[in-house]
Design a protein around this motif. Sequence first.
Motif, PDB file in Angstrom:
ATOM      1  N   ARG A 115       0.908  -1.184   0.012  1.00  0.00           N
ATOM      2  CA  ARG A 115       0.285   0.030  -0.108  1.00  0.00           C
ATOM      3  C   ARG A 115       0.732   1.282  -0.146  1.00  0.00           C
ATOM      4  NH1 ARG A 115      -5.198  -1.922  -0.263  1.00  0.00           N
ATOM      5  NH2 ARG A 115      -5.861  -3.384   1.195  1.00  0.00           N
ATOM      6  N   ALA A 116       1.009   1.854  -0.984  1.00  0.00           N
ATOM      7  CA  ALA A 116       1.621   3.314  -1.227  1.00  0.00           C
ATOM      8  C   ALA A 116       1.103   3.893  -2.346  1.00  0.00           C
ATOM      9  CB  ALA A 116       3.189   3.131  -1.313  1.00  0.00           C
ATOM     10  N   GLN A 117       0.753   5.507  -2.404  1.00  0.00           N
ATOM     11  CA  GLN A 117       0.370   5.779  -3.623  1.00  0.00           C
ATOM     12  C   GLN A 117       1.330   5.586  -4.711  1.00  0.00           C
ATOM     13  OE1 GLN A 117      -0.675   9.981  -2.327  1.00  0.00           O
ATOM     14  NE2 GLN A 117      -2.998   9.396  -2.156  1.00  0.00           N
ATOM     15  N   VAL A 170       9.126  -0.132   1.157  1.00  0.00           N
ATOM     16  CA  VAL A 170       8.106   0.995   0.839  1.00  0.00           C
ATOM     17  C   VAL A 170       6.785   0.500   1.731  1.00  0.00           C
ATOM     18  CG1 VAL A 170       6.581   2.355  -0.699  1.00  0.00           C
ATOM     19  CG2 VAL A 170       9.198   1.728  -1.310  1.00  0.00           C
ATOM     20  N   ALA A 171       6.632  -0.719   1.532  1.00  0.00           N
ATOM     21  CA  ALA A 171       5.334  -1.429   1.861  1.00  0.00           C
ATOM     22  C   ALA A 171       5.373  -1.346   3.643  1.00  0.00           C
ATOM     23  CB  ALA A 171       5.198  -2.862   1.581  1.00  0.00           C
ATOM     24  N   ALA A 172       6.356  -1.595   4.055  1.00  0.00           N
ATOM     25  CA  ALA A 172       6.641  -1.356   5.583  1.00  0.00           C
ATOM     26  C   ALA A 172       6.651   0.010   6.152  1.00  0.00           C
ATOM     27  CB  ALA A 172       8.116  -2.120   6.045  1.00  0.00           C
ATOM     28  N   CYS A 173       7.393   0.911   5.478  1.00  0.00           N
ATOM     29  CA  CYS A 173       7.563   2.125   6.251  1.00  0.00           C
ATOM     30  C   CYS A 173       6.105   2.882   6.287  1.00  0.00           C
ATOM     31  CB  CYS A 173       8.436   3.084   4.920  1.00  0.00           C
ATOM     32  SG  CYS A 173       8.487   4.833   5.668  1.00  0.00           S
ATOM     33  N   LYS A 174       6.156   3.487   7.451  1.00  0.00           N
ATOM     34  CA  LYS A 174       4.859   4.343   7.725  1.00  0.00           C
ATOM     35  C   LYS A 174       4.850   5.551   6.960  1.00  0.00           C
ATOM     36  CE  LYS A 174       6.381   7.695  11.299  1.00  0.00           C
ATOM     37  NZ  LYS A 174       5.806   8.798  10.827  1.00  0.00           N
ATOM     38  N   ASN A 175       5.838   5.897   6.250  1.00  0.00           N
ATOM     39  CA  ASN A 175       5.878   7.233   5.232  1.00  0.00           C
ATOM     40  C   ASN A 175       5.823   6.619   3.704  1.00  0.00           C
ATOM     41  OD1 ASN A 175       6.346   8.800   7.779  1.00  0.00           O
ATOM     42  ND2 ASN A 175       8.397   8.368   7.385  1.00  0.00           N
ATOM     43  N   SER A 176       5.865   5.466   3.686  1.00  0.00           N
ATOM     44  CA  SER A 176       5.792   4.932   2.131  1.00  0.00           C
ATOM     45  C   SER A 176       7.026   5.544   1.553  1.00  0.00           C
ATOM     46  CB  SER A 176       4.508   5.195   1.405  1.00  0.00           C
ATOM     47  OG  SER A 176       3.315   4.902   2.170  1.00  0.00           O
ATOM     48  N   GLY A 209       6.177  10.339  -5.807  1.00  0.00           N
ATOM     49  CA  GLY A 209       5.274  10.645  -4.646  1.00  0.00           C
ATOM     50  C   GLY A 209       5.541   9.539  -3.535  1.00  0.00           C
ATOM     51  N   PHE A 210       6.964   9.244  -3.363  1.00  0.00           N
ATOM     52  CA  PHE A 210       7.139   8.401  -2.164  1.00  0.00           C
ATOM     53  C   PHE A 210       7.303   9.260  -0.798  1.00  0.00           C
ATOM     54  CE2 PHE A 210       8.737   5.613  -5.535  1.00  0.00           C
ATOM     55  CZ  PHE A 210       8.069   4.501  -5.239  1.00  0.00           C
ATOM     56  N   GLY A 211       7.020   8.956   0.387  1.00  0.00           N
ATOM     57  CA  GLY A 211       7.381   9.748   1.665  1.00  0.00           C
ATOM     58  C   GLY A 211       8.899   9.959   1.897  1.00  0.00           C
ATOM     59  N   ALA A 212       9.031  10.828   2.784  1.00  0.00           N
ATOM     60  CA  ALA A 212      10.509  11.050   3.284  1.00  0.00           C
ATOM     61  C   ALA A 212      10.635  10.109   4.461  1.00  0.00           C
ATOM     62  CB  ALA A 212      10.421  12.468   3.831  1.00  0.00           C
ATOM     63  N   CYS A 213      12.075   9.630   4.529  1.00  0.00           N
ATOM     64  CA  CYS A 213      12.471   8.836   5.474  1.00  0.00           C
ATOM     65  C   CYS A 213      12.653   9.369   6.817  1.00  0.00           C
ATOM     66  CB  CYS A 213      13.956   8.216   5.256  1.00  0.00           C
ATOM     67  SG  CYS A 213      14.710   7.253   6.448  1.00  0.00           S
TER      68      CYS A 213
END
Lengths: 222, 254
Positions: free
Chosen positions: B108-110, B171-177, B215-219
């Motif tokens: 799940r990630a945009q 990406v799937a595991a990260c809370k920020n994708s 459109g990925f989030g920041a670490c």
Amino acid sequence: MTWKEVFTSSVGKKLVMSFTGIFLILFLIVHAGLNACIWANDGGTMFNAGAHFMGNNVVPRILEIGLFVGLFLHIIQGLMLEISNRSKRGTNYAVSYSKGSKWYSRSMGLLGTIILIFLVIHLSDFWLPNRAHQGFLLGEEINLYAKMQEEFSELWVVIVYVAGCLSLGYHLAHGFQSAFRTIGVHNKRYNAIFSCLGYGYAIIIPLAFIMMPISFYFHWLN
Amino acid sequence: MEHKNINLTLKVWRQQSTVSKGEFVTYQVKNISQEMSFLEMFDVLNEQLIQEDKEPIAFDHDCREGICGMCSMYIDGKPHGPWQANTTCQLHMRAFNDGDTITVEPWRAQAFPVLKDLVVDRTSFDRIIQAGGYVSVNTGNAVDGNSLPINKNDADASFAAAMCIGCGACVAACKNSSAMLFLSAKVSHLALLPQGDPERQSRVVNMVAQMDKEGFGACTNTGACEATCPKEISLSNIARLNQEYLLASFTSAE
């Protein structure tokens, strides 16, 4: 590569969080060190002398402006990153993944918001009345030791301060080592040092702050 | 080890297309050998669905050897399921007990839109690689292995980073994708070698820009990516990427 491109990129935004975070970490050492003068148990003489220096010397007053700029950047950038990161998932998982990371690492936005609320209370308790009394310029300040005695005679105030400092502790437990990773510390030996330093700092500094209202509430200080 | 067959309840995410609304559908699978892989269990379920004249579940797979990075199921709240350093295709049914209910979701990630059921579009990773994950300088003909001195630790760290199979579990595991573990592995394995040195600045700058564009989030350094990575890519690669980016931003002539 323009500076705008650097500081609007995801890595650049994290660098701002990291640099301002390290600056605030350094400030907390000064703040805790100065406040620790209350334990001289001399009726506040040493503490008030320190507070007088900080409020009436031009160097700390200039640094104070830098502190507010750093604090403002850390808060605004942190809130914007949190909002942006939360929007990247889309549909949430039915079963969330929580085993791979610590709860406080995942809750930096929440902990930071609690600290922000605490900070507003803290500044309106001490900093604002003191500066207002001075007319925000160099001049005579109020007796901050007596003010602490008065504030920390109320149990609910002590509870709010303890909760605020606990949030700060968990925020630092992740933030300290994360800040150094963000500026590029990838050497295993140094990471181990920063990890130990980070946990030590996240325990010692908030514990020192927690003991201040508790010391006044239980009349351990005269 | 005792051979056992088990019965399971599966809650699987079904979604017709990217734009349609998805939902969980519950299936019963019976007499599943614990020696099967998780994907083989899905093959059995799909056979069952075909016989019932229902549409089989779409899921990604290719090598089924744990090296291609295609399989991408989020099983019971963890990418690739409960085992450490493992891909979905190498997850075996002995990880589960008779009567278990297993929830299976797509990544799940945009930046990874669902194409159908458990299949997501990971071409954003391809575009990140296209932005700089290569060496384009002329390195000449193949030379003797020892003619180019490379520190053993650097060679090992580079190889460990190059183990990344681009599956997207980070990406799937990260809370920020965030795709930072993937990106850092791709930057690190070249940054550690002399062949990657001439383009190190443009590489990190362009790849980070492309990652943000996708459109990925920041670490935020939570470590969830490292904990779930089937190839155990180290979080220290992210710190190395940060260092590369910091140096490039201060010293880049462009």
